[in-house]
Design a protein around this motif. Sequence first.
Motif, PDB file in Angstrom:
ATOM      1  N   GLU A 114       0.855  -1.177   0.000  1.00 29.72           N
ATOM      2  CA  GLU A 114       0.000   0.000   0.000  1.00 29.72           C
ATOM      3  C   GLU A 114       0.897   1.235   0.000  1.00 29.72           C
ATOM      4  OE1 GLU A 114      -3.639   0.043   2.526  1.00 29.72           O
ATOM      5  OE2 GLU A 114      -2.672  -1.721   3.439  1.00 29.72           O
ATOM      6  N   PRO A 115       0.618   2.211  -0.862  1.00 28.86           N
ATOM      7  CA  PRO A 115       1.555   3.328  -1.064  1.00 28.86           C
ATOM      8  C   PRO A 115       1.467   4.400   0.022  1.00 28.86           C
ATOM      9  CG  PRO A 115      -0.320   3.581  -2.508  1.00 28.86           C
ATOM     10  CD  PRO A 115      -0.503   2.259  -1.809  1.00 28.86           C
ATOM     11  N   ARG A 116       1.789   3.993   1.246  1.00 28.07           N
ATOM     12  CA  ARG A 116       1.787   4.952   2.358  1.00 28.07           C
ATOM     13  C   ARG A 116       2.503   4.328   3.551  1.00 28.07           C
ATOM     14  NH1 ARG A 116      -1.969   3.445   6.216  1.00 28.07           N
ATOM     15  NH2 ARG A 116      -3.389   1.752   5.563  1.00 28.07           N
TER      16      ARG A 116
ATOM     17  N   TRP B  36       8.049   5.390   2.863  1.00 23.62           N
ATOM     18  CA  TRP B  36       7.464   5.454   1.522  1.00 23.62           C
ATOM     19  C   TRP B  36       7.688   6.857   0.965  1.00 23.62           C
ATOM     20  CZ3 TRP B  36       5.723   1.786  -1.677  1.00 23.62           C
ATOM     21  CH2 TRP B  36       5.029   2.188  -2.827  1.00 23.62           C
ATOM     22  N   ASP B  37       8.695   6.994   0.106  1.00 22.04           N
ATOM     23  CA  ASP B  37       9.057   8.279  -0.476  1.00 22.04           C
ATOM     24  C   ASP B  37       9.448   8.058  -1.935  1.00 22.04           C
ATOM     25  OD1 ASP B  37       9.853  10.876  -0.975  1.00 22.04           O
ATOM     26  OD2 ASP B  37      11.812  10.651  -0.002  1.00 22.04           O
ATOM     27  N   PRO B  38       8.451   7.882  -2.827  1.00 23.23           N
ATOM     28  CA  PRO B  38       8.751   7.588  -4.235  1.00 23.23           C
ATOM     29  C   PRO B  38       9.532   8.735  -4.887  1.00 23.23           C
ATOM     30  CG  PRO B  38       6.406   7.305  -3.714  1.00 23.23           C
ATOM     31  CD  PRO B  38       7.022   7.995  -2.553  1.00 23.23           C
ATOM     32  N   PRO B  39      10.503   8.398  -5.754  1.00 23.91           N
ATOM     33  CA  PRO B  39      11.077   7.073  -6.006  1.00 23.91           C
ATOM     34  C   PRO B  39      12.399   6.880  -5.266  1.00 23.91           C
ATOM     35  CG  PRO B  39      11.752   8.559  -7.752  1.00 23.91           C
ATOM     36  CD  PRO B  39      11.012   9.397  -6.721  1.00 23.91           C
ATOM     37  N   HIS B  40      12.457   7.319  -4.020  1.00 23.67           N
ATOM     38  CA  HIS B  40      13.741   7.374  -3.322  1.00 23.67           C
ATOM     39  C   HIS B  40      13.897   6.391  -2.164  1.00 23.67           C
ATOM     40  CE1 HIS B  40      14.451  10.919  -5.709  1.00 23.67           C
ATOM     41  NE2 HIS B  40      13.388  11.506  -5.203  1.00 23.67           N
ATOM     42  N   ARG B  41      12.849   6.104  -1.423  1.00 24.98           N
ATOM     43  CA  ARG B  41      13.026   5.278  -0.219  1.00 24.98           C
ATOM     44  C   ARG B  41      11.782   4.426   0.010  1.00 24.98           C
ATOM     45  NH1 ARG B  41      15.517   5.997   4.945  1.00 24.98           N
ATOM     46  NH2 ARG B  41      15.739   3.882   5.799  1.00 24.98           N
ATOM     47  N   TYR B  42      12.016   3.143   0.215  1.00 29.28           N
ATOM     48  CA  TYR B  42      10.942   2.202   0.534  1.00 29.28           C
ATOM     49  C   TYR B  42      11.473   1.186   1.529  1.00 29.28           C
ATOM     50  CZ  TYR B  42       8.019  -1.984  -0.008  1.00 29.28           C
ATOM     51  OH  TYR B  42       7.243  -3.099   0.236  1.00 29.28           O
ATOM     52  N   THR B  43      10.737   1.012   2.629  1.00 28.10           N
ATOM     53  CA  THR B  43      11.117   0.041   3.653  1.00 28.10           C
ATOM     54  C   THR B  43       9.883  -0.716   4.103  1.00 28.10           C
ATOM     55  OG1 THR B  43      12.758   1.618   4.470  1.00 28.10           O
ATOM     56  CG2 THR B  43      12.306  -0.296   5.854  1.00 28.10           C
ATOM     57  N   ASN B  44      10.014  -2.028   4.241  1.00 22.41           N
ATOM     58  CA  ASN B  44       8.949  -2.795   4.894  1.00 22.41           C
ATOM     59  C   ASN B  44       9.556  -3.653   5.994  1.00 22.41           C
ATOM     60  OD1 ASN B  44       9.459  -5.604   3.926  1.00 22.41           O
ATOM     61  ND2 ASN B  44       8.944  -4.758   1.918  1.00 22.41           N
TER      62      ASN B  44
ATOM     63  N   ASP C 197      15.036  -2.664   3.043  1.00 22.05           N
ATOM     64  CA  ASP C 197      15.138  -1.219   2.892  1.00 22.05           C
ATOM     65  C   ASP C 197      15.821  -0.892   1.572  1.00 22.05           C
ATOM     66  OD1 ASP C 197      15.140   1.591   4.314  1.00 22.05           O
ATOM     67  OD2 ASP C 197      17.139   1.322   3.447  1.00 22.05           O
ATOM     68  N   TYR C 198      15.160  -0.066   0.754  1.00 20.70           N
ATOM     69  CA  TYR C 198      15.701   0.374  -0.524  1.00 20.70           C
ATOM     70  C   TYR C 198      15.886   1.889  -0.496  1.00 20.70           C
ATOM     71  CZ  TYR C 198      13.739  -4.080  -2.263  1.00 20.70           C
ATOM     72  OH  TYR C 198      13.410  -5.400  -2.446  1.00 20.70           O
ATOM     73  N   THR C 199      17.096   2.333  -0.836  1.00 22.41           N
ATOM     74  CA  THR C 199      17.365   3.749  -1.049  1.00 22.41           C
ATOM     75  C   THR C 199      17.806   3.917  -2.488  1.00 22.41           C
ATOM     76  OG1 THR C 199      18.042   4.051   1.253  1.00 22.41           O
ATOM     77  CG2 THR C 199      18.702   5.744  -0.323  1.00 22.41           C
TER      78      THR C 199
END
Length: 245
Positions: free
Chosen positions: A39-41, A55-63, A80-82
């Motif tokens: 979910e995008p939030r 959730w900071d498209p397209p820079h940072r995603y962590t679950n 974690d993706y940066t």
Amino acid sequence: MSKEFEIVSEFEVDATPEEVWQAVTTGTGGYLWPMEPPEPRVGGRGPFGSAVTAWDPPHRYTNRVENVEGISEQTLNQLDYTIEPRDEGRRAWVRYVHSGIFVDDWDNQYDGASKHTEFYLHTLREYLAHFAPRPVAFATFDGPEASEAADAFTAVGRALGLGDSAQGARVRAHGPQGRLLDAVLDFRNPYFIGLRTDHALIRFFGRNHWGAPVGISVHDFAPDADAKANETAWQGWLNEVFGRS
């Protein structure tokens, strides 16, 4: 005994940050396996029961997930993706961190996870460079019990007819039903083999090194791709390699 782990990888790729973001958040099976997209939030549901913590498209995603579903050997998992732009946004720099807590047999679990990470991220780069964002038909399956033997992955390389071909070589690999596959040997070490054809990424996993069967994943991007047919054909190939009718 429980113990924390962290696996860190950094790389640049010939894709825009937006293309990398799309690949790692849509869960199509282009380079990993199909999964529920997040979910995008922040606070939204991520794949496999996780929660989105960045959730900071397209820079940072962590679950992050605690008490990983169906995995008694792991009590915490975080991905974690940066992603940062390079060359005025034409390329991207990626930092990937996989962390959590393994329970028991820590050395074996960490070794398997770190080596798989190298292969998965290589496959991500191959996908971005050659196939994204084409639709994919994905199949994955394991070999029979005999493929858990210590020399099982050597048998896979021999059955493919790779000889001493090194990573990067063009090969004619021996596939199902005697078919010869014109491919690039895009990855090869004692644990994994990657073949890239004009329409597919075919990945071979030497999980026998960690006490599990050899596995194959097929990411097929052909317009008429049939995941079930790929599974049937390559499962038969694996069974033949390991003497199971």
